[in-house]
Design a protein around this motif. Structure first.
Motif, mmCIF file in Angstrom:
data_model
loop_
_atom_site.group_PDB
_atom_site.id
_atom_site.type_symbol
_atom_site.label_atom_id
_atom_site.label_comp_id
_atom_site.label_asym_id
_atom_site.label_seq_id
_atom_site.Cartn_x
_atom_site.Cartn_y
_atom_site.Cartn_z
ATOM 1 N N LEU A 1 0.813 -1.210 0.000
ATOM 2 C CA LEU A 1 0.000 0.000 0.000
ATOM 3 C C LEU A 1 0.852 1.268 0.000
ATOM 4 C CD1 LEU A 1 -2.733 -1.064 2.607
ATOM 5 C CD2 LEU A 1 -2.952 -0.992 0.116
ATOM 6 N N ARG A 2 2.118 1.145 0.386
ATOM 7 C CA ARG A 2 3.018 2.307 0.392
ATOM 8 C C ARG A 2 3.773 2.454 -0.915
ATOM 9 N NH1 ARG A 2 6.316 2.630 6.055
ATOM 10 N NH2 ARG A 2 4.893 1.461 7.387
ATOM 11 N N VAL A 3 4.414 1.359 -1.337
ATOM 12 C CA VAL A 3 5.374 1.467 -2.429
ATOM 13 C C VAL A 3 4.726 1.498 -3.796
ATOM 14 C CG1 VAL A 3 7.144 0.325 -1.047
ATOM 15 C CG2 VAL A 3 5.764 -1.031 -2.633
ATOM 16 N N ASN A 4 3.406 1.269 -3.876
ATOM 17 C CA ASN A 4 2.761 1.373 -5.179
ATOM 18 C C ASN A 4 3.001 2.755 -5.799
ATOM 19 O OD1 ASN A 4 1.048 2.833 -3.456
ATOM 20 N ND2 ASN A 4 -0.580 1.301 -3.543
ATOM 21 N N LEU B 1 -9.179 0.463 6.246
ATOM 22 C CA LEU B 1 -9.431 1.829 5.792
ATOM 23 C C LEU B 1 -8.342 2.307 4.829
ATOM 24 C CD1 LEU B 1 -10.639 3.432 9.158
ATOM 25 C CD2 LEU B 1 -12.044 2.771 7.181
ATOM 26 N N ALA B 2 -7.093 1.889 5.075
ATOM 27 C CA ALA B 2 -5.997 2.261 4.176
ATOM 28 C C ALA B 2 -6.193 1.632 2.790
ATOM 29 C CB ALA B 2 -4.657 1.827 4.768
ATOM 30 N N SER B 3 -6.724 0.422 2.758
ATOM 31 C CA SER B 3 -6.973 -0.258 1.484
ATOM 32 C C SER B 3 -8.065 0.449 0.686
ATOM 33 C CB SER B 3 -7.370 -1.712 1.738
ATOM 34 O OG SER B 3 -6.355 -2.403 2.439
ATOM 35 N N ILE B 4 -9.119 0.856 1.383
ATOM 36 C CA ILE B 4 -10.200 1.587 0.716
ATOM 37 C C ILE B 4 -9.686 2.917 0.174
ATOM 38 C CG2 ILE B 4 -12.422 2.715 1.077
ATOM 39 C CD1 ILE B 4 -13.047 0.542 3.172
ATOM 40 N N LEU B 5 -8.868 3.605 0.963
ATOM 41 C CA LEU B 5 -8.301 4.880 0.520
ATOM 42 C C LEU B 5 -7.408 4.691 -0.705
ATOM 43 C CD1 LEU B 5 -7.943 7.907 1.029
ATOM 44 C CD2 LEU B 5 -6.041 7.344 2.548
ATOM 45 N N THR B 6 -6.679 3.587 -0.756
ATOM 46 C CA THR B 6 -5.820 3.300 -1.907
ATOM 47 C C THR B 6 -6.643 3.180 -3.191
ATOM 48 O OG1 THR B 6 -4.179 2.184 -0.521
ATOM 49 C CG2 THR B 6 -4.157 1.661 -2.868
ATOM 50 N N LEU B 7 -7.807 2.569 -3.084
ATOM 51 C CA LEU B 7 -8.697 2.458 -4.241
ATOM 52 C C LEU B 7 -9.156 3.829 -4.733
ATOM 53 C CD1 LEU B 7 -10.917 -0.548 -3.062
ATOM 54 C CD2 LEU B 7 -9.203 -0.589 -4.882
ATOM 55 N N LEU B 8 -9.206 4.811 -3.836
ATOM 56 C CA LEU B 8 -9.670 6.146 -4.179
ATOM 57 C C LEU B 8 -8.544 7.076 -4.625
ATOM 58 C CD1 LEU B 8 -12.123 6.703 -1.170
ATOM 59 C CD2 LEU B 8 -12.692 5.910 -3.479
ATOM 60 N N THR B 9 -7.279 6.606 -4.544
ATOM 61 C CA THR B 9 -6.130 7.468 -4.846
ATOM 62 C C THR B 9 -6.113 8.000 -6.279
ATOM 63 O OG1 THR B 9 -4.783 6.415 -3.127
ATOM 64 C CG2 THR B 9 -3.606 7.583 -4.878
ATOM 65 N N PRO B 10 -6.374 7.181 -7.316
ATOM 66 C CA PRO B 10 -6.389 7.753 -8.677
ATOM 67 C C PRO B 10 -7.404 8.880 -8.825
ATOM 68 C CG PRO B 10 -6.262 5.366 -8.786
ATOM 69 C CD PRO B 10 -6.526 5.711 -7.348
ATOM 70 N N GLY B 11 -8.559 8.739 -8.190
ATOM 71 C CA GLY B 11 -9.555 9.800 -8.232
ATOM 72 C C GLY B 11 -9.077 11.056 -7.532
ATOM 73 N N ALA B 12 -8.377 10.881 -6.420
ATOM 74 C CA ALA B 12 -7.831 12.030 -5.694
ATOM 75 C C ALA B 12 -6.812 12.773 -6.547
ATOM 76 C CB ALA B 12 -7.199 11.566 -4.384
ATOM 77 N N VAL C 1 -1.329 11.651 3.049
ATOM 78 C CA VAL C 1 -1.226 11.993 4.469
ATOM 79 C C VAL C 1 -2.165 11.116 5.291
ATOM 80 C CG1 VAL C 1 -1.625 13.796 6.195
ATOM 81 C CG2 VAL C 1 -0.495 14.370 4.043
ATOM 82 N N VAL C 2 -3.394 10.961 4.822
ATOM 83 C CA VAL C 2 -4.359 10.122 5.536
ATOM 84 C C VAL C 2 -3.925 8.658 5.513
ATOM 85 C CG1 VAL C 2 -6.750 9.340 5.620
ATOM 86 C CG2 VAL C 2 -6.242 11.718 5.059
ATOM 87 N N LEU C 3 -3.359 8.210 4.399
ATOM 88 C CA LEU C 3 -2.849 6.841 4.321
ATOM 89 C C LEU C 3 -1.765 6.621 5.373
ATOM 90 C CD1 LEU C 3 -2.945 4.167 2.597
ATOM 91 C CD2 LEU C 3 -0.934 5.067 1.408
#
Length: 486
Positions: A36-39, A124-135, A148-150
């Motif tokens: 989840l970090r190094v992606n 929650l970190a996994s769900i946020l990762t799914l939303l990262t491209p949109g962010a 930061v939230v991750l």
């Protein structure tokens, strides 16, 4: 101890014990933690526009190596005009949130249990990762906010595991258990080439979707099979429960949670040895984790496909070294051939000191492709031996406050993680050359060597007296005996 351990394992042939299941889930959890970090570290190479000529050359090289006949823009659909400083800003902002939850996460795990702290943080970190491209599509500020939230969510995970180990893992098996934390390196080793492949074929967004989906799946499994203590586990066998209760006396919950002896902790040389050494080691590690793909692309000029594969080599070596050194350390301690203090100092000196010397070599041979990759791989491989050194040392000196101690250590290392990206960004933003990277390697060498020296001098493997619960004064009053006699 060994006979008892073998007896309950043999009694259930073909079945996994609850301790074995815990080991597997922690191993997979830390693999995911770093995935989840190094992606981002591999995806960011393709997320942004670099120098136009260099960018075109890299894309052409990538597609030639993959035999892709499509136009590059059909593979990489979205890119952002972020400069080098913004790129390093995005890589480093993870630690702004990460540093805030290290100490609270460790203490919270001591109070409410690691199952919830580790599990919900990862979900929650996994769900946020799914939303990262949109962010990222919304703008650079949103991309920074998501990282930061991750960091805020994942910051609580590492210190949470030590309190769980104090309830589940016998003392002479804890080095091996701590090697599961180094599965983070194995996760990075697997994630790097997979993400490199996905990015080359489907775009950089696929790296976040892949790791996010895997994270959600793991979180569901974690809550289904992992519990905070043996007594809470609904499927544990009576044999295993009896064994663990015998070798690991459980804290009496009716007495409440022990208050943290802050004065004793803050004035303890062994505690500060852990904190300083951990900070130095992780500073070097995070510098390599976050900057190796960029270094390979900008200095060694490898394509994205080869970048992912080459970036993964040091992480794979680190996990294998962590596992081997942990088994060796536990064996030496169990047989009495080496005291816990000696083992911790020896393996820490090896795992932190030797990479410092290798960074000196990297400073002089960093422009050579073969030497550079070989040195990076050796340095991170050897660093894996920290699992037999300082990493689980908090369990040796104060198991009741191991989460708090690790949280303190990881807080300092989190500042180091942000500082490393800031350092590289400032040194290379106007002149991204091998000469500037040589300065980076000299700094890393000095940091590693200072950390190793600190632990060798001040480290300890002895249980500290402030770990025990203070006895109420009434229990030592002679008045009780006088009443009984009367």
């Amino acid at each position: 101890m060994a006979k008892t351990e073998k007896s309950f394992t043999r009694k259930f042939p073909g079945c996994l014990t609850c301790v074995q299941v815990l080991n597997i889930m922690v191993l997979l959890g830390f693999m995911l933690n770093y995935a989840l970090r190094v992606n981002l570290t591999i995806a960011i190479v393709e997320m942004i526009y670099g120098d136009k000529d260099n960018h075109t050359a890299i894309l052409n090289s990538t597609h030639e190596s993959l035999n892709v006949t499509q136009h590059p823009e059909t593979v990489q659909q979205t890119r952002y005009h972020w400069d080098t400083k913004q790129k390093n800003h995005l890589l480093g902002c993870f630690f702004w949130g990460y540093v805030l939850t290290e100490l609270p996460g460790g203490r919270l795990a001591e109070v409410i249990g690691a199952r919830r702290v580790f599990g919900y943080s990862t979900l929650l970190a996994s769900i946020l990762t799914l939303l990262t491209p949109g962010a990222a599509a919304l703008g650079f500020g949103w991309a920074v906010a998501s990282r930061v939230v991750l960091g805020f969510l994942l910051g609580a995970t590492w210190p949470a595991i030590l309190p769980m180990a104090s309830k589940w893992i016998p003392p002479m098996d804890r080095s091996k258990f701590m090697s599961n934390m180094m599965a983070s390196s194995l996760g990075a080793a697997i994630t790097m080439p997979i993400c490199g492949f996905l990015i080359a074929h489907f775009g950089w967004e696929s790296a976040f979707y892949f790791t996010g989906i895997i994270g959600v799946m793991w979180s569901v499994a974690w809550f289904a099979v992992v519990y905070d203590t043996p007594a809470q586990h609904p499927r544990i066998s009576e044999t295993e429960l009896h064994y663990l209760t015998k070798v690991l006396p459980q804290e009496d919950s009716t007495k409440g949670h022990m208050p943290v002896p802050w004065r004793s902790i803050l004035t303890s040389p062994p505690v500060w040895a852990i904190i300083i050494t951990h900070g130095a080691s992780v500073f070097g590690y995070f510098t390599v984790v976050n900057q190796l793909p960029t270094y390979i692309e900008s200095i060694l000029h490898y394509s994205i496909k080869h970048n992912g594969l080459l970036s993964s080599l040091p992480y794979l070596g680190k996990y294998l070294c962590a596992l081997a050194s942990s088994v060796l350390a536990d064996s030496l301690r169990r047989t009495g051939k080496m005291s816990t203090t000696t083992a911790r100092k020896l393996f820490t000196g090896f795992a932190v000191g030797l990479p410092g010397l290798l960074m000196l070599a990297e400073a002089f041979f960093g422009e050579d492709r073969i030497w550079s990759i070989a040195i990076f791989t050796m340095a991170l491989t050897i660093n894996g031996a920290v699992t037999a050194g300082y990493l689980g040392n908090g369990l040796d000196i104060a198991p009741n406050f191991s989460g708090t101690i690790f949280g303190m250590a990881n807080t300092l290392s989190s500042f180091g993680g942000w500082l490393s990206t800031f350092m590289v960004g400032e040194l290379t933003k106007d002149n991204n050359t091998s000469a500037q990277w040589q300065i980076v390697f000299f700094i890393l060498a000095g940091t590693y060597l200072c950390g190793a020296l600190c632990f060798v001098i001040f480290g300890s493997g002895e249980l500290q007296p402030w770990n025990a619960r203070a006895q109420p004064k009434a229990e030592v009053q002679p008045l009780n005996d006088e009443k009984v006699a009367a």
